[in-house]
Design an enzyme around this catalytic site. Structure first.
Site, PDB file in Angstrom:
ATOM      1  N   THR A  65      44.853  51.755  26.165  1.00  0.00           N
ATOM      2  CA  THR A  65      44.365  51.209  24.905  1.00  0.00           C
ATOM      3  C   THR A  65      44.938  49.811  24.674  1.00  0.00           C
ATOM      4  O   THR A  65      45.583  49.235  25.550  1.00  0.00           O
ATOM      5  CB  THR A  65      44.644  52.200  23.738  1.00  0.00           C
ATOM      6  OG1 THR A  65      43.943  51.737  22.576  1.00  0.00           O
ATOM      7  CG2 THR A  65      46.130  52.338  23.425  1.00  0.00           C
ATOM      8  N   LYS A  69      43.496  47.076  27.914  1.00  0.00           N
ATOM      9  CA  LYS A  69      42.215  47.513  28.482  1.00  0.00           C
ATOM     10  C   LYS A  69      41.637  46.576  29.555  1.00  0.00           C
ATOM     11  O   LYS A  69      40.969  47.035  30.467  1.00  0.00           O
ATOM     12  CB  LYS A  69      41.177  47.699  27.370  1.00  0.00           C
ATOM     13  CG  LYS A  69      41.397  48.946  26.532  1.00  0.00           C
ATOM     14  CD  LYS A  69      40.264  49.069  25.516  1.00  0.00           C
ATOM     15  CE  LYS A  69      40.267  50.414  24.837  1.00  0.00           C
ATOM     16  NZ  LYS A  69      39.004  50.657  24.126  1.00  0.00           N
ATOM     17  N   ASN A  90      39.314  52.162  29.880  1.00  0.00           N
ATOM     18  CA  ASN A  90      40.090  52.902  28.880  1.00  0.00           C
ATOM     19  C   ASN A  90      40.642  54.210  29.455  1.00  0.00           C
ATOM     20  O   ASN A  90      41.307  54.955  28.758  1.00  0.00           O
ATOM     21  CB  ASN A  90      39.277  53.171  27.603  1.00  0.00           C
ATOM     22  CG  ASN A  90      38.205  54.231  27.807  1.00  0.00           C
ATOM     23  OD1 ASN A  90      37.856  54.562  28.941  1.00  0.00           O
ATOM     24  ND2 ASN A  90      37.696  54.767  26.713  1.00  0.00           N
ATOM     25  N   ASP A 106      33.951  54.461  26.512  1.00  0.00           N
ATOM     26  CA  ASP A 106      33.606  54.066  25.134  1.00  0.00           C
ATOM     27  C   ASP A 106      32.095  54.097  24.879  1.00  0.00           C
ATOM     28  O   ASP A 106      31.648  54.517  23.805  1.00  0.00           O
ATOM     29  CB  ASP A 106      34.148  52.669  24.817  1.00  0.00           C
ATOM     30  CG  ASP A 106      35.658  52.677  24.592  1.00  0.00           C
ATOM     31  OD1 ASP A 106      36.200  53.743  24.211  1.00  0.00           O
ATOM     32  OD2 ASP A 106      36.303  51.625  24.787  1.00  0.00           O
ATOM     33  N   GLY A 132      28.519  41.637  16.408  1.00  0.00           N
ATOM     34  CA  GLY A 132      29.811  41.477  17.084  1.00  0.00           C
ATOM     35  C   GLY A 132      29.651  41.395  18.581  1.00  0.00           C
ATOM     36  O   GLY A 132      28.741  42.010  19.148  1.00  0.00           O
ATOM     37  N   GLY A 134      32.667  41.396  20.780  1.00  0.00           N
ATOM     38  CA  GLY A 134      34.011  41.603  21.342  1.00  0.00           C
ATOM     39  C   GLY A 134      34.011  42.722  22.364  1.00  0.00           C
ATOM     40  O   GLY A 134      32.966  43.069  22.928  1.00  0.00           O
ATOM     41  N   GLY A 135      35.187  43.280  22.612  1.00  0.00           N
ATOM     42  CA  GLY A 135      35.358  44.313  23.633  1.00  0.00           C
ATOM     43  C   GLY A 135      34.534  45.562  23.347  1.00  0.00           C
ATOM     44  O   GLY A 135      33.893  46.117  24.251  1.00  0.00           O
ATOM     45  N   ALA A 136      34.529  46.004  22.108  1.00  0.00           N
ATOM     46  CA  ALA A 136      33.799  47.223  21.753  1.00  0.00           C
ATOM     47  C   ALA A 136      32.301  46.999  21.921  1.00  0.00           C
ATOM     48  O   ALA A 136      31.578  47.870  22.421  1.00  0.00           O
ATOM     49  CB  ALA A 136      34.121  47.623  20.319  1.00  0.00           C
ATOM     50  N   TYR A 223      36.502  53.618  11.728  1.00  0.00           N
ATOM     51  CA  TYR A 223      36.729  54.972  11.193  1.00  0.00           C
ATOM     52  C   TYR A 223      37.787  55.003  10.089  1.00  0.00           C
ATOM     53  O   TYR A 223      38.090  56.068   9.549  1.00  0.00           O
ATOM     54  CB  TYR A 223      37.019  55.993  12.298  1.00  0.00           C
ATOM     55  CG  TYR A 223      38.127  55.626  13.248  1.00  0.00           C
ATOM     56  CD1 TYR A 223      37.849  54.947  14.428  1.00  0.00           C
ATOM     57  CD2 TYR A 223      39.447  55.959  12.964  1.00  0.00           C
ATOM     58  CE1 TYR A 223      38.851  54.613  15.305  1.00  0.00           C
ATOM     59  CE2 TYR A 223      40.464  55.624  13.846  1.00  0.00           C
ATOM     60  CZ  TYR A 223      40.162  54.952  15.008  1.00  0.00           C
ATOM     61  OH  TYR A 223      41.182  54.612  15.872  1.00  0.00           O
ATOM     62  N   GLY A 244      32.480  55.947  12.606  1.00  0.00           N
ATOM     63  CA  GLY A 244      33.171  55.697  13.868  1.00  0.00           C
ATOM     64  C   GLY A 244      33.996  56.842  14.424  1.00  0.00           C
ATOM     65  O   GLY A 244      34.471  56.760  15.559  1.00  0.00           O
TER      66      GLY A 244
HETATM   67  P1  ATR Z   1      36.959  44.636  19.570  1.00  0.00           P
HETATM   68  O1  ATR Z   1      37.650  44.773  20.882  1.00  0.00           O
HETATM   69  O2  ATR Z   1      37.299  45.718  18.576  1.00  0.00           O
HETATM   70  O3  ATR Z   1      35.490  44.467  19.704  1.00  0.00           O
HETATM   71  P2  ATR Z   1      37.403  41.781  19.251  1.00  0.00           P
HETATM   72  O4  ATR Z   1      37.171  41.640  20.711  1.00  0.00           O
HETATM   73  O5  ATR Z   1      38.546  41.089  18.625  1.00  0.00           O
HETATM   74  O6  ATR Z   1      37.567  43.322  18.870  1.00  0.00           O
HETATM   75  O7  ATR Z   1      36.044  41.380  18.493  1.00  0.00           O
HETATM   76  C1  ATR Z   1      35.977  41.253  17.119  1.00  0.00           C
HETATM   77  C2  ATR Z   1      34.537  40.934  16.692  1.00  0.00           C
HETATM   78  O8  ATR Z   1      34.520  40.827  15.256  1.00  0.00           O
HETATM   79  C3  ATR Z   1      34.018  39.621  17.241  1.00  0.00           C
HETATM   80  O9  ATR Z   1      32.624  39.733  17.474  1.00  0.00           O
HETATM   81  C4  ATR Z   1      34.310  38.653  16.087  1.00  0.00           C
HETATM   82  O10 ATR Z   1      33.482  37.512  16.054  1.00  0.00           O
HETATM   83  P3  ATR Z   1      33.881  36.172  16.917  1.00  0.00           P
HETATM   84  O11 ATR Z   1      33.462  36.476  18.327  1.00  0.00           O
HETATM   85  O12 ATR Z   1      33.109  35.088  16.306  1.00  0.00           O
HETATM   86  O13 ATR Z   1      35.369  35.999  16.780  1.00  0.00           O
HETATM   87  C5  ATR Z   1      34.005  39.541  14.899  1.00  0.00           C
HETATM   88  N1  ATR Z   1      34.658  39.059  13.672  1.00  0.00           N
HETATM   89  C6  ATR Z   1      35.960  39.109  13.346  1.00  0.00           C
HETATM   90  N2  ATR Z   1      36.186  38.554  12.135  1.00  0.00           N
HETATM   91  C7  ATR Z   1      34.976  38.126  11.675  1.00  0.00           C
HETATM   92  C8  ATR Z   1      34.513  37.463  10.498  1.00  0.00           C
HETATM   93  N3  ATR Z   1      35.368  37.122   9.522  1.00  0.00           N
HETATM   94  N4  ATR Z   1      33.195  37.188  10.375  1.00  0.00           N
HETATM   95  C9  ATR Z   1      32.320  37.523  11.349  1.00  0.00           C
HETATM   96  N5  ATR Z   1      32.694  38.158  12.492  1.00  0.00           N
HETATM   97  C10 ATR Z   1      33.998  38.451  12.659  1.00  0.00           C
END
Ligand code: ATR
Length: 278
Positions: A65, A69, A90, A106, A132, A134-136, A223, A244
């Site tokens: 985790t 990851k 993971n 995941d 979004g 990011g990783g998820a 969640y 979640g």
């Molecule tokens: P995870 O692994 O949980 O997906 P992450 O990789 O940090 O976490 O990704 C976080 C996501 O939330 C990203 O898509 C991020 O957008 P950016 O790529 O522009 O950073 C989004 N996010 C975080 N804070 C945000 C905000 N205030 N407004 C819009 N999107 C946000």
């Protein structure tokens, strides 16, 4: 009792908050297995030593985790093709020949959580909107593409990240500006929030659902809280919703099966038990 004691755990830093021990211990007890699942706090600079130590310590494998990851991929011998696409693992399984196999459950967990709410859910029902990048989001996108989603609209605050991901994963993914998140809901069959917006202690997610069909399934991978503002908004206008918790519980199942040899179920009892820890 079986003669072999099966050992598994979760590597993270910090890891004390992880719900994985409670989930896996529940299944170990339910199936009367001889084994345990422990917390493995591993600092980033010791990750390689810790992963390579799994075999010597007699572990069947472990979960990986935050923040390991992505980095853990460099320390395993074989990586599942879907995990390679996602760019993160993971779960590690120590194979009988000692090989370390890395996978990512995941995406499986996410799709299974949808089927908890709609048993006949299919990816080809219509356009999907993913908030979004990011990783998820990567894990969910790979699973949706593999499941046959015909069109995926990926919306992210940083458009370049969404575009890069769309280019990399290819297929039906198009990138959209954050400002356009309300309009892209038009005609969608599934919406998923993978951003941290709406999480306890974070900013709320501002989203106008007017264009979203009321039949669309609305999901949030957050969640805590279980009912985010997005889900409450969706429920108020009659959309079916998925929180979640299901993804958290279901992602654990293929890992448990790989280590303990039994595919466990997500029961109401397990849900209640884990909800009580949130
Ligand atoms: P995870 O692994 O949980 O997906 P992450 O990789 O940090 O976490 O990704 C976080 C996501 O939330 C990203 O898509 C991020 O957008 P950016 O790529 O522009 O950073 C989004 N996010 C975080 N804070 C945000 C905000 N205030 N407004 C819009 N999107 C946000």
């Amino acid at each position: 009792m079986a003669s072999t004691f099966i050992l598994a755990g979760v590597m993270g830093w910090p890891v004390a908050h992880s719900r994985s021990p409670a989930i896996h211990q529940h299944w170990i007890a339910q199936h009367q297995l001889n084994g345990t699942y422990v917390l493995l706090p591993v600092a980033p600079e010791r990750l390689g030593d810790a992963v390579r130590g799994l075999r010597a310590l007699g572990f069947a494998g472990c979960n990986i985790t935050i923040p390991h990851k992505v980095a853990a991929m460099a320390h395993v011998d074989v990586i599942d093709p879907a995990a390679k696409k996602i760019g993160a693992i993971n779960t590690i399984v120590v194979r009988p020949n000692g090989e370390l196999f890395g996978m990512n459950t995941d995406g499986f967990g996410y799709l299974a959580s949808l089927r908890d709410v709609q048993a006949d859910w299919r990816a080809d029902r219509g356009p999907v909107v993913v908030l979004g990048a990011g990783g998820a989001a990567r894990a969910i996108l790979v699973a949706l593409v593999q499941a046959g989603a015909p069109e995926i609209r990926l919306v992210n605050r940083s458009l370049d990240k969404a575009q890069a991901l769309a280019d990399e994963l290819g297929g039906p993914i198009t990138a959209h500006r954050w400002e356009d998140r309300h309009e892209v809901l038009d005609g969608a069959a599934l919406l998923v929030n993978t951003t941290s917006l709406g999480m306890g202690g974070q900013e709320p997610l501002h989203l106008d659902l007017a264009r979203l069909p009321v039949t669309a399934l609305v999901s949030d991978i957050i969640y805590v809280p279980l009912t985010t503002t997005l889900l409450a908004q969706a429920q108020a206008r009659g959309n079916p919703t998925v929180n979640g918790l299901g993804m958290l519980l279901h992602q654990a199942r293929p890992a448990f099966e790989a280590w303990f040899g039994v595919m466990p179920e997500v029961t109401a009892e397990l849900r209640t038990r884990i909800e009580a820890t949130l």
